[in-house]
Design a protein around this motif. Structure first.
Motif, PDB file in Angstrom:
ATOM      1  N   ALA A 193       8.855  15.739  -5.529  1.00 31.71           N
ATOM      2  CA  ALA A 193       9.962  15.376  -6.919  1.00 31.71           C
ATOM      3  C   ALA A 193       8.677  14.577  -8.502  1.00 31.71           C
ATOM      4  CB  ALA A 193      11.136  14.782  -6.479  1.00 31.71           C
ATOM      5  N   GLY A 194       7.430  13.893  -7.886  1.00 31.44           N
ATOM      6  CA  GLY A 194       7.292  12.604  -9.015  1.00 31.44           C
ATOM      7  C   GLY A 194       5.953  12.040  -7.866  1.00 31.44           C
ATOM      8  N   ALA A 195       6.126  10.877  -8.622  1.00 29.04           N
ATOM      9  CA  ALA A 195       5.063  10.008  -7.573  1.00 29.04           C
ATOM     10  C   ALA A 195       5.131   8.720  -6.803  1.00 29.04           C
ATOM     11  CB  ALA A 195       4.082  10.255  -8.515  1.00 29.04           C
ATOM     12  N   LEU A 196       4.812   7.986  -5.996  1.00 26.23           N
ATOM     13  CA  LEU A 196       5.348   7.233  -5.431  1.00 26.23           C
ATOM     14  C   LEU A 196       3.267   6.557  -6.256  1.00 26.23           C
ATOM     15  CD1 LEU A 196       4.745   8.077  -2.405  1.00 26.23           C
ATOM     16  CD2 LEU A 196       7.117   6.966  -2.916  1.00 26.23           C
ATOM     17  N   LEU A 197       3.500   5.474  -6.267  1.00 35.61           N
ATOM     18  CA  LEU A 197       2.886   4.395  -7.457  1.00 35.61           C
ATOM     19  C   LEU A 197       2.364   2.980  -7.321  1.00 35.61           C
ATOM     20  CD1 LEU A 197       2.235   4.270 -11.132  1.00 35.61           C
ATOM     21  CD2 LEU A 197       2.252   2.496 -10.516  1.00 35.61           C
ATOM     22  N   SER A 198       1.445   2.223  -6.673  1.00 29.64           N
ATOM     23  CA  SER A 198       1.381   0.971  -6.139  1.00 29.64           C
ATOM     24  C   SER A 198      -0.084   0.910  -6.809  1.00 29.64           C
ATOM     25  CB  SER A 198       0.707   0.609  -4.973  1.00 29.64           C
ATOM     26  OG  SER A 198       0.645  -0.123  -4.444  1.00 29.64           O
ATOM     27  N   GLU A 199      -0.321  -1.014  -7.192  1.00 28.98           N
ATOM     28  CA  GLU A 199      -1.564  -1.211  -7.761  1.00 28.98           C
ATOM     29  C   GLU A 199      -2.012  -2.105  -6.360  1.00 28.98           C
ATOM     30  OE1 GLU A 199      -1.891  -4.192 -10.286  1.00 28.98           O
ATOM     31  OE2 GLU A 199       0.759  -4.932 -10.161  1.00 28.98           O
ATOM     32  N   TYR A 200      -1.465  -1.690  -5.491  1.00 29.43           N
ATOM     33  CA  TYR A 200      -2.346  -2.593  -3.965  1.00 29.43           C
ATOM     34  C   TYR A 200      -3.297  -1.444  -3.547  1.00 29.43           C
ATOM     35  CZ  TYR A 200       0.510  -6.502  -5.799  1.00 29.43           C
ATOM     36  OH  TYR A 200       0.593  -7.755  -6.152  1.00 29.43           O
ATOM     37  N   PRO A 201      -4.298  -1.436  -2.379  1.00 30.81           N
ATOM     38  CA  PRO A 201      -4.568  -0.674  -2.049  1.00 30.81           C
ATOM     39  C   PRO A 201      -4.187   0.088  -0.784  1.00 30.81           C
ATOM     40  CG  PRO A 201      -6.401  -1.979  -1.474  1.00 30.81           C
ATOM     41  CD  PRO A 201      -5.119  -2.650  -2.679  1.00 30.81           C
ATOM     42  N   PRO A 202      -4.478   1.295  -0.132  1.00 31.24           N
ATOM     43  CA  PRO A 202      -3.613   1.335   1.658  1.00 31.24           C
ATOM     44  C   PRO A 202      -3.429   0.953   2.831  1.00 31.24           C
ATOM     45  CG  PRO A 202      -5.038   3.426  -0.226  1.00 31.24           C
ATOM     46  CD  PRO A 202      -5.648   2.108  -0.501  1.00 31.24           C
ATOM     47  N   GLY A 203      -2.863   0.008   3.058  1.00 30.18           N
ATOM     48  CA  GLY A 203      -2.635  -0.326   4.045  1.00 30.18           C
ATOM     49  C   GLY A 203      -2.471  -1.675   3.406  1.00 30.18           C
ATOM     50  N   THR A 204      -1.853  -2.319   2.482  1.00 31.62           N
ATOM     51  CA  THR A 204      -1.467  -3.643   1.717  1.00 31.62           C
ATOM     52  C   THR A 204       0.080  -3.989   2.937  1.00 31.62           C
ATOM     53  OG1 THR A 204      -3.065  -3.031   0.454  1.00 31.62           O
ATOM     54  CG2 THR A 204      -1.328  -5.113   0.047  1.00 31.62           C
ATOM     55  N   PRO A 205      -0.070  -5.494   2.773  1.00 36.58           N
ATOM     56  CA  PRO A 205       1.272  -4.926   3.476  1.00 36.58           C
ATOM     57  C   PRO A 205       2.615  -6.435   2.619  1.00 36.58           C
ATOM     58  CG  PRO A 205      -0.028  -7.107   4.227  1.00 36.58           C
ATOM     59  CD  PRO A 205      -0.740  -5.937   3.570  1.00 36.58           C
ATOM     60  N   PRO A 206       3.612  -5.682   2.398  1.00 33.45           N
ATOM     61  CA  PRO A 206       4.891  -5.780   1.769  1.00 33.45           C
ATOM     62  C   PRO A 206       4.657  -7.439   1.181  1.00 33.45           C
ATOM     63  CG  PRO A 206       5.400  -4.478   2.941  1.00 33.45           C
ATOM     64  CD  PRO A 206       4.270  -4.907   3.564  1.00 33.45           C
ATOM     65  N   LEU A 207       3.739  -7.832   1.050  1.00 34.96           N
ATOM     66  CA  LEU A 207       3.718  -9.701   0.754  1.00 34.96           C
ATOM     67  C   LEU A 207       5.027  -9.960  -0.415  1.00 34.96           C
ATOM     68  CD1 LEU A 207       0.271 -10.794   1.252  1.00 34.96           C
ATOM     69  CD2 LEU A 207       2.610 -10.234   3.755  1.00 34.96           C
ATOM     70  N   GLY A 208       5.688 -10.863  -0.148  1.00 37.16           N
ATOM     71  CA  GLY A 208       7.097 -11.724  -0.946  1.00 37.16           C
ATOM     72  C   GLY A 208       6.094 -11.892  -2.010  1.00 37.16           C
ATOM     73  N   SER A 209       4.993 -12.168  -2.130  1.00 41.14           N
ATOM     74  CA  SER A 209       4.239 -12.232  -3.379  1.00 41.14           C
ATOM     75  C   SER A 209       4.323 -11.115  -4.079  1.00 41.14           C
ATOM     76  CB  SER A 209       3.069 -13.607  -3.623  1.00 41.14           C
ATOM     77  OG  SER A 209       2.493 -12.828  -2.399  1.00 41.14           O
TER      78      SER A 209
ATOM     79  N   GLY B 281       0.914  -1.431  -0.014  1.00 38.07           N
ATOM     80  CA  GLY B 281      -0.182  -0.199  -0.071  1.00 38.07           C
ATOM     81  C   GLY B 281       1.069   1.343  -0.576  1.00 38.07           C
ATOM     82  N   ILE B 282       0.297   2.266  -0.373  1.00 39.89           N
ATOM     83  CA  ILE B 282       0.884   3.698  -0.635  1.00 39.89           C
ATOM     84  C   ILE B 282       1.425   3.895   0.717  1.00 39.89           C
ATOM     85  CG2 ILE B 282      -0.694   5.253  -0.751  1.00 39.89           C
ATOM     86  CD1 ILE B 282       0.626   5.179  -4.525  1.00 39.89           C
ATOM     87  N   ASP B 283       0.807   4.050   1.421  1.00 40.83           N
ATOM     88  CA  ASP B 283       0.455   4.158   2.616  1.00 40.83           C
ATOM     89  C   ASP B 283       1.673   3.411   3.979  1.00 40.83           C
ATOM     90  OD1 ASP B 283      -0.619   2.180   2.780  1.00 40.83           O
ATOM     91  OD2 ASP B 283      -1.830   3.028   4.703  1.00 40.83           O
ATOM     92  N   VAL B 284       1.644   2.676   3.441  1.00 39.71           N
ATOM     93  CA  VAL B 284       2.852   1.694   4.646  1.00 39.71           C
ATOM     94  C   VAL B 284       4.315   2.099   4.045  1.00 39.71           C
ATOM     95  CG1 VAL B 284       3.423  -1.382   4.866  1.00 39.71           C
ATOM     96  CG2 VAL B 284       0.963  -0.442   3.750  1.00 39.71           C
ATOM     97  N   VAL B 285       4.953   2.228   4.569  1.00 37.98           N
ATOM     98  CA  VAL B 285       6.668   2.602   4.556  1.00 37.98           C
ATOM     99  C   VAL B 285       7.385   0.773   4.299  1.00 37.98           C
ATOM    100  CG1 VAL B 285       9.154   3.736   4.733  1.00 37.98           C
ATOM    101  CG2 VAL B 285       7.096   4.732   5.315  1.00 37.98           C
ATOM    102  N   TYR B 286       8.200   0.752   3.194  1.00 35.23           N
ATOM    103  CA  TYR B 286       8.598  -0.419   3.283  1.00 35.23           C
ATOM    104  C   TYR B 286      10.176  -0.161   2.414  1.00 35.23           C
ATOM    105  CZ  TYR B 286      10.742  -5.122   2.729  1.00 35.23           C
ATOM    106  OH  TYR B 286      10.512  -5.887   2.241  1.00 35.23           O
ATOM    107  N   PRO B 287      11.161  -0.891   2.382  1.00 35.77           N
ATOM    108  CA  PRO B 287      11.466  -1.079   3.931  1.00 35.77           C
ATOM    109  C   PRO B 287      11.457  -0.051   4.773  1.00 35.77           C
ATOM    110  CG  PRO B 287      13.427  -1.325   2.400  1.00 35.77           C
ATOM    111  CD  PRO B 287      12.295  -0.338   1.515  1.00 35.77           C
ATOM    112  N   TRP B 288      10.999  -0.397   6.228  1.00 41.49           N
ATOM    113  CA  TRP B 288      11.093   0.440   7.876  1.00 41.49           C
ATOM    114  C   TRP B 288      11.755   1.581   7.428  1.00 41.49           C
ATOM    115  CZ3 TRP B 288      14.053   1.869  11.739  1.00 41.49           C
ATOM    116  CH2 TRP B 288      13.255   3.238  12.374  1.00 41.49           C
ATOM    117  N   GLY B 289      12.363   2.764   7.847  1.00 40.30           N
ATOM    118  CA  GLY B 289      12.918   4.069   7.782  1.00 40.30           C
ATOM    119  C   GLY B 289      13.271   4.813   6.405  1.00 40.30           C
ATOM    120  N   ARG B 290      12.146   3.988   5.355  1.00 36.02           N
ATOM    121  CA  ARG B 290      12.108   4.906   4.318  1.00 36.02           C
ATOM    122  C   ARG B 290      11.019   5.820   4.447  1.00 36.02           C
ATOM    123  NH1 ARG B 290      16.814   3.221   3.946  1.00 36.02           N
ATOM    124  NH2 ARG B 290      17.500   2.534   2.048  1.00 36.02           N
TER     125      ARG B 290
END
Length: 421
Positions: free
Chosen positions: A194-210, A175-184
């Motif tokens: 300066a541009g944009a963060l982009l994701s196809e996953y909705p806010p709150g989605t954890p950074p699963l390996g898959s 999710g775009i609100d999930v900072v991964y890796p931590w500390g970023r």
């Protein structure tokens, strides 16, 4: 016009965000038609897994409403594949996302010479510096730099591009609100500015390996070409390169030491003729110069000291360093930093701070933030580099003084060139 609620409902039906969502849209035409269909209609769609069919029978729009509320609170924009701002390069993929979440200002990707940089998380110092330098030079020469936010090559590429004052686009596997890796957090903020963060996953989605191998198709699809800096033969970087090749995009690779495992990925791409060997940013951009003549401009490499300053690498003291000025000249006249002769002697942030410190004045970091409008973290970073280069001195009480007189070209109200100061 399709309801955004129905787009979000469709995008959250099991594995539907990619291939299955598009298959359903091709069959039914609109998200509303998919929503109002029944089990018998879904059964007539070929190749639809059971888990997706089951998810489609859940007609609740509560999750879609929750996502819309989250996006409103976070300042996140939702783009559907039918929106004019949706990148057409992504729509050309075999499995494009039907919904994108955007934080910041999404560049007009289809009008940019976008280049993706990828590589190992556990990168070597050589790989990190190479990624930073490529990011810096690609930005200076007019490219849009695309990457992820992982440790190592991804972060180095984005930081280099930001140092070059260019546009950047970071593609997330969460999710775009999930900072991964931590500390970023700082990197997220700088990229969004300066541009944009982009994701196809909705806010709150954890950074699963898959998520990341799936995310890599977007890294490849957004760009004209993908550059592999470092990576093993089974790394995510090679997955991104494979996506690029399958999507008829170009692949470039930085050659490395044949005895180093992290070089096997890029070296293998070169050996198989799947990637062009590159040594600098223009080796990449020369492939697209004729397509973007108004955007891409070859530029000479920065002088080593200026490059080191841009990349936040402390400048080593020369072996024949002069004695400290205060030991031989207690009250020296200030040296002159002439930006007319060397316009890239310092970064834009450094020049702004030196400008604010001209004259017999001292200012605190807070004063400089207020006067220049530069974010506090960047002010502190620039002040640190200015002190390392002995261009600024910090006095007790946290006041800063310029040790140089700044000279630069300016114009008067009539547009007549002049000198400053």
């Amino acid at each position: 016009m399709s309801s955004l609620r129905h787009w979000l409902w469709l995008a959250t039906r099991g594995s539907a965000p990619g291939m299955y969502a598009m298959r359903l849209l091709e069959h039914f035409g609109t998200p509303e038609s998919v929503y109002h269909a029944d089990k018998e209609a879904y059964d007539r769609v070929e190749g639809l897994p059971g888990r997706v069919r089951k998810a489609l029978l859940d007609k609740s729009l509560d999750q879609a409403d929750h996502i819309l509320h989250q996006c409103e609170e976070l300042g996140v924009r939702v783009l559907t594949i039918q929106d004019a701002d949706y990148p057409q390069r992504l729509s050309q993929l075999s499995a494009p996302p039907c919904v994108l979440y955007v934080k910041g200002t999404l560049p007009q990707v289809d009008q940019e010479a976008a280049i993706t940089l990828v590589g190992a998380r556990q990168a070597s110092p050589y790989g990190v510096m190479t990624a930073r330098r490529l990011g810096l030079d690609l930005a200076r020469q007019g490219a849009l730099v695309v990457s992820g936010t992982a440790h190592g090559i991804d972060t180095a590429a984005l930081e280099g591009a930001l140092s070059g004052g260019g546009k950047v686009l970071a593609v997330l596997g969460c999710g775009i609100d999930v900072v991964y890796p931590w500390g970023r957090e700082n990197l997220y903020s700088d990229v969004a500015a300066a541009g944009a963060l982009l994701s196809e996953y909705p806010p709150g989605t954890p950074p699963l390996g898959s998520h990341f191998p799936v995310r890599n198709r977007l890294l490849a699809g957004l760009s004209l070409g993908t550059v592999v800096v470092e990576g093993t033969e089974s790394s995510g970087s090679l997955i991104t390169a494979r996506w690029a090749l399958e999507s008829d995009r170009d692949v470039f690779a930085v050659p490395g030491n044949i005895d180093v495992p992290l070089s096997r990925g890029p070296n293998g791409l070169i050996r198989r003729g799947e990637a062009k060997l590159i040594q600098d940013a223009w080796d990449i951009l020369e492939e697209y110069d004729f397509l973007y003549p108004a955007k891409l401009h070859p530029r000479a490499p920065l002088p080593p000291q200026a490059e080191q300053a841009r990349l936040n690498v402390p400048v080593s003291a020369p072996k024949t360093a002069e004695p400290k000025r205060e030991e031989v000249q207690p009250q020296p006249e200030k040296l002159v930093l002439d930006l007319r002769k060397d316009p890239e002697a310092c970064t834009d942030d450094e020049a702004a701070l030196l400008r604010a410190l001209q004259g017999e004045v001292t200012r605190t970091a807070d004063d400089l933030v207020e006067e220049t409008g530069i974010p506090a973290r960047r002010v502190m970073s620039a002040l640190t580099m200015l002190q390392v280069r002995q261009l600024v001195k910090q006095h007790p009480g946290r006041g800063y003084e310029a040790l140089v007189l700044l000279k630069e070209e300016t114009t008067d109200r009539r547009g007549t060139p002049g000198l400053k100061p």
